[in-house]
Scaffold this motif. Structure first.
Motif, PDB file in Angstrom:
ATOM      1  N   LEU A   1       0.715  -1.254  -0.166  1.00 26.23           N
ATOM      2  CA  LEU A   1       0.542  -0.481  -0.321  1.00 26.23           C
ATOM      3  C   LEU A   1       0.797   0.966   0.485  1.00 26.23           C
ATOM      4  O   LEU A   1       0.572   2.809  -0.430  1.00 26.23           O
ATOM      5  CB  LEU A   1      -0.805   0.195   1.188  1.00 26.23           C
ATOM      6  N   GLU A   2       2.115   1.242   0.931  1.00 24.69           N
ATOM      7  CA  GLU A   2       2.627   2.774   0.845  1.00 24.69           C
ATOM      8  C   GLU A   2       3.641   2.261  -0.713  1.00 24.69           C
ATOM      9  O   GLU A   2       3.457   3.514  -1.159  1.00 24.69           O
ATOM     10  CB  GLU A   2       4.136   1.937   2.001  1.00 24.69           C
ATOM     11  N   ASN A   3       4.300   1.546  -1.124  1.00 25.81           N
ATOM     12  CA  ASN A   3       4.605   1.571  -2.233  1.00 25.81           C
ATOM     13  C   ASN A   3       3.672   2.338  -3.536  1.00 25.81           C
ATOM     14  O   ASN A   3       4.173   2.889  -4.512  1.00 25.81           O
ATOM     15  CB  ASN A   3       4.932   0.478  -3.125  1.00 25.81           C
ATOM     16  N   GLU A   4       1.953   1.569  -3.601  1.00 29.76           N
ATOM     17  CA  GLU A   4       1.782   1.624  -4.445  1.00 29.76           C
ATOM     18  C   GLU A   4       0.932   3.654  -4.343  1.00 29.76           C
ATOM     19  O   GLU A   4       0.066   3.933  -4.744  1.00 29.76           O
ATOM     20  CB  GLU A   4       0.471   1.438  -4.603  1.00 29.76           C
ATOM     21  N   GLY A   5       1.215   4.448  -2.885  1.00 27.97           N
ATOM     22  CA  GLY A   5       0.833   5.481  -1.963  1.00 27.97           C
ATOM     23  C   GLY A   5      -0.649   5.818  -1.963  1.00 27.97           C
ATOM     24  O   GLY A   5      -0.490   6.970  -1.120  1.00 27.97           O
ATOM     25  N   TYR A   6      -1.056   4.683  -1.392  1.00 31.40           N
ATOM     26  CA  TYR A   6      -2.709   4.739  -0.600  1.00 31.40           C
ATOM     27  C   TYR A   6      -1.849   4.805   1.128  1.00 31.40           C
ATOM     28  O   TYR A   6      -2.550   5.727   1.504  1.00 31.40           O
ATOM     29  CB  TYR A   6      -2.719   3.307  -0.616  1.00 31.40           C
ATOM     30  N   ILE A   7      -1.003   4.485   1.458  1.00 32.27           N
ATOM     31  CA  ILE A   7      -0.384   4.936   2.795  1.00 32.27           C
ATOM     32  C   ILE A   7       0.903   5.450   3.280  1.00 32.27           C
ATOM     33  O   ILE A   7       1.790   5.827   1.639  1.00 32.27           O
ATOM     34  CB  ILE A   7      -0.653   3.617   3.944  1.00 32.27           C
ATOM     35  N   TYR A   8       1.679   6.171   4.257  1.00 36.48           N
ATOM     36  CA  TYR A   8       2.745   6.727   4.446  1.00 36.48           C
ATOM     37  C   TYR A   8       2.765   6.589   6.057  1.00 36.48           C
ATOM     38  O   TYR A   8       1.766   6.425   6.516  1.00 36.48           O
ATOM     39  CB  TYR A   8       2.920   7.759   3.949  1.00 36.48           C
ATOM     40  N   LYS A   9       3.746   6.394   6.330  1.00 37.72           N
ATOM     41  CA  LYS A   9       4.235   6.583   7.578  1.00 37.72           C
ATOM     42  C   LYS A   9       5.477   7.068   8.725  1.00 37.72           C
ATOM     43  O   LYS A   9       6.102   7.941   7.413  1.00 37.72           O
ATOM     44  CB  LYS A   9       5.569   4.950   8.266  1.00 37.72           C
ATOM     45  N   ILE A  10       5.017   7.458   9.368  1.00 35.72           N
ATOM     46  CA  ILE A  10       6.040   8.905   9.889  1.00 35.72           C
ATOM     47  C   ILE A  10       6.482   7.786  11.286  1.00 35.72           C
ATOM     48  O   ILE A  10       6.049   7.519  12.081  1.00 35.72           O
ATOM     49  CB  ILE A  10       4.801   9.849  10.513  1.00 35.72           C
ATOM     50  N   SER A  11       7.364   7.893  11.226  1.00 35.32           N
ATOM     51  CA  SER A  11       8.493   6.830  11.893  1.00 35.32           C
ATOM     52  C   SER A  11       8.085   7.670  13.340  1.00 35.32           C
ATOM     53  O   SER A  11       8.083   8.242  13.718  1.00 35.32           O
ATOM     54  CB  SER A  11       9.921   7.617  12.018  1.00 35.32           C
ATOM     55  N   GLY A  12       8.053   7.039  13.790  1.00 32.04           N
ATOM     56  CA  GLY A  12       7.515   6.626  16.114  1.00 32.04           C
ATOM     57  C   GLY A  12       6.276   7.596  15.899  1.00 32.04           C
ATOM     58  O   GLY A  12       5.850   7.310  16.821  1.00 32.04           O
ATOM     59  N   LYS A  13       5.128   7.402  14.970  1.00 31.59           N
ATOM     60  CA  LYS A  13       3.554   7.990  15.196  1.00 31.59           C
ATOM     61  C   LYS A  13       3.408   6.744  14.403  1.00 31.59           C
ATOM     62  O   LYS A  13       1.860   7.105  14.723  1.00 31.59           O
ATOM     63  CB  LYS A  13       4.182   9.535  14.134  1.00 31.59           C
ATOM     64  N   GLY A  14       3.113   6.662  13.389  1.00 31.68           N
ATOM     65  CA  GLY A  14       2.358   5.744  12.461  1.00 31.68           C
ATOM     66  C   GLY A  14       2.145   5.709  11.196  1.00 31.68           C
ATOM     67  O   GLY A  14       2.809   6.154  11.016  1.00 31.68           O
ATOM     68  N   THR A  15       0.911   5.128  10.673  1.00 33.54           N
ATOM     69  CA  THR A  15       1.321   4.562   9.686  1.00 33.54           C
ATOM     70  C   THR A  15       0.041   5.904   9.137  1.00 33.54           C
ATOM     71  O   THR A  15      -1.051   5.239  10.098  1.00 33.54           O
ATOM     72  CB  THR A  15       0.653   3.048   8.833  1.00 33.54           C
TER      73      THR A  15
END
Length: 124
Positions: free
Chosen positions: A59-73
């Motif tokens: 999902l991240e590779n397809e741009g649907y989601i992103y991560k913030i280190s220490g905060k979540g997805t």
């Protein structure tokens, strides 16, 4: 709600991925909304966390989601979505061919596409 069907022949990670995409498309998950952690979702669905991790990675590779280190997805803004359109068109063509072979007429399929377009644009 994210769910899996153990009788479905598709791998669990694909089911999770598709479930999340549907939630995004229907605005059940909105832009910048936080998703459950990998661990939380693995416990909730009673499946291995590696399965959730794979779904999230795709999902991240397809741009649907992103991560913030220490905060979540989180759910990405729509302009960041990069779905695998080649795969989607292949699936669409196969489904349309099966429907036409089963006796559906092209006009019915076109009407269904128009209905789906209105639904999707209404959610924007």
């Amino acid at each position: 709600m994210i769910s899996v069907n153990y009788r479905d022949s598709r791998p669990l990670y694909e089911q999770i991925k598709e479930s999340i995409i549907k939630l995004i498309m229907t605005n059940s998950l909105s832009e910048n909304e936080q998703l459950p952690s990998v661990r939380e979702l693995a416990v909730e669905l009673a499946i291995n966390s590696n399965t959730i991790q794979r779904a999230y990675r795709e999902l991240e590779n397809e741009g649907y989601i992103y991560k913030i280190s220490g905060k979540g997805t989180f759910v990405s803004p729509q302009e960041h979505f990069r779905p695998n359109t080649e795969e989607l068109y292949t699936n669409f063509k196969e489904a349309a061919a099966k429907l036409l072979f089963s006796g559906e007429d092209a006009k019915t399929l076109k009407n269904e596409i128009d209905r789906i377009e209105k639904e999707v644009l209404q959610n924007d």
